[in-house]
Design an enzyme around this catalytic site. Structure first.
Site, PDB file in Angstrom:
ATOM      1  N   GLY A  32      -6.335  -3.222  -5.280  1.00  0.00           N
ATOM      2  CA  GLY A  32      -5.688  -2.522  -4.184  1.00  0.00           C
ATOM      3  C   GLY A  32      -6.247  -1.124  -3.939  1.00  0.00           C
ATOM      4  O   GLY A  32      -7.088  -0.623  -4.683  1.00  0.00           O
ATOM      5  N   HIS A  33      -5.756  -0.485  -2.880  1.00  0.00           N
ATOM      6  CA  HIS A  33      -6.238   0.828  -2.474  1.00  0.00           C
ATOM      7  C   HIS A  33      -5.931   1.892  -3.526  1.00  0.00           C
ATOM      8  O   HIS A  33      -4.907   1.847  -4.200  1.00  0.00           O
ATOM      9  CB  HIS A  33      -5.624   1.222  -1.125  1.00  0.00           C
ATOM     10  CG  HIS A  33      -4.130   1.298  -1.144  1.00  0.00           C
ATOM     11  ND1 HIS A  33      -3.323   0.197  -0.969  1.00  0.00           N
ATOM     12  CD2 HIS A  33      -3.284   2.334  -1.318  1.00  0.00           C
ATOM     13  CE1 HIS A  33      -2.069   0.548  -1.020  1.00  0.00           C
ATOM     14  NE2 HIS A  33      -2.007   1.852  -1.247  1.00  0.00           N
ATOM     15  N   ASN A  34      -6.853   2.815  -3.687  1.00  0.00           N
ATOM     16  CA  ASN A  34      -6.736   3.978  -4.582  1.00  0.00           C
ATOM     17  C   ASN A  34      -6.756   3.617  -6.065  1.00  0.00           C
ATOM     18  O   ASN A  34      -6.545   4.496  -6.917  1.00  0.00           O
ATOM     19  CB  ASN A  34      -5.451   4.787  -4.313  1.00  0.00           C
ATOM     20  CG  ASN A  34      -5.375   5.295  -2.889  1.00  0.00           C
ATOM     21  OD1 ASN A  34      -6.381   5.459  -2.214  1.00  0.00           O
ATOM     22  ND2 ASN A  34      -4.158   5.518  -2.413  1.00  0.00           N
ATOM     23  N   SER A  51      -3.046   2.373  -6.368  1.00  0.00           N
ATOM     24  CA  SER A  51      -2.942   3.634  -7.097  1.00  0.00           C
ATOM     25  C   SER A  51      -2.741   3.474  -8.605  1.00  0.00           C
ATOM     26  O   SER A  51      -2.441   4.457  -9.293  1.00  0.00           O
ATOM     27  CB  SER A  51      -1.814   4.518  -6.527  1.00  0.00           C
ATOM     28  OG  SER A  51      -2.069   4.822  -5.168  1.00  0.00           O
TER      29      SER A  51
END
Length: 279
Positions: free
Chosen positions: A174-176, A194
């Protein structure tokens, strides 16, 4: 490993630039780069020496790929992605798609359930607003990405993958997310936005990692483990929710004893409620 490398004849991809490939005039291809049919290389792209770009691969604007890369047919690399040397991406892998980032004006039903552990009284239907993914993806050297795996771009800062990481098929990052060096991410692993993964971590198949968590160095998770809280370095985890593997196995052994225990309790209750008439 050395013997298997000697015996591998390779996939037989073409040498040179195929006439059907579409390469932006501003792209820079170093010496010895091969581009197969119908590949698309975007503006300001830089591809390192000796790289092989398979058929129908797409590489977006401003992306940098190091030396000796091998992008198998159907790979998709988004814009503003930075990838180190000797990168391998298998069929259908995707790097740099937008993250799954949506919000509601007021706390959503999902947020309320998470906060109250199940109570969604008073929840109302709301439309989701999209948060754009402004960050890119940064990938180190010697990384291999399995077929149909996905690494999402960051919301503001880049999603980061360390050197030497190996991803199996259908992994979702996923993102980050930040992943350290030399991690092994097995098939169908999902890491939510994250979260941070240390070095030399092994995530067994179908492991799920919730968002905004930290997993320390040298952690190993068994298949189908669901990580819902931080994991200190060196732990071996199993189960849902994840706990130390020896604890989880002990609980499972006790769970198998429950039917016999229930039968014993029922027999004891019966003997107490109906005492022997001969006494």
């Amino acid at each position: 490993s050395g013997l298997s490398a000697m015996m591998d004849a390779g996939a037989g991809y073409g040498v040179g630039i195929h006439p059907t490939a579409v390469i932006d005039p501003t792209a820079t291809l170093a010496e010895g780069v091969s581009v197969d049919p119908f590949a698309v290389i975007g503006a300001d792209e830089v591809i390192g020496a000796g790289s092989v770009i398979g058929a129908q691969v797409f590489v977006g604007r401003g992306t940098r790929i190091g030396q000796g890369a091998l992008l198998h047919p159907g790979v998709r690399i988004g814009h503003d992605v930075t990838i180190g040397d000797r990168f391998i991406a298998h069929f259908g892998a995707t790097v740099g798609a937008d993250g799954f980032s949506f919000v509601t004006p007021e706390p959503s039903a999902a947020e309320k359930v998470r906060e109250t552990l199940g109570d969604q009284a008073g929840a109302m239907a709301q439309s989701y607003a999209r948060i754009h993914s402004l960050g890119g993806v940064t990938i180190g050297d010697d990384v291999e990405l399995g077929a149909n795996s996905c690494i999402d771009r960051g919301t503001v800062r880049a999603t980061q993958i360390g050197n030497g990481c190996k991803f199996d098929n259908l992994a979702q990052i996923g993102h980050n997310v930040v992943i350290g060096n030399d991690c092994l991410i097995c098939a169908q692993v999902g890491i939510a936005g994250s979260s941070r993964i240390g070095n030399n971590v092994v995530l067994g198949g179908q492991t799920g990692v919730s968002d905004n968590l930290f997993i320390g160095d040298n952690v190993i998770t068994g298949g189908a483990t669901k990580v819902l809280s931080n994991v200190p370095a060196g732990r071996v985890m199993l189960g849902y929710p994840a706990m130390k593997m020896d604890t989880q196995l002990d609980l499972y052994r006790q769970l198998r004893r429950l039917p016999r225990l229930i039968a014993d309790v029922a027999a004891l209750k019966k003997s107490v409620s109906k005492p022997d008439s001969s006494d």
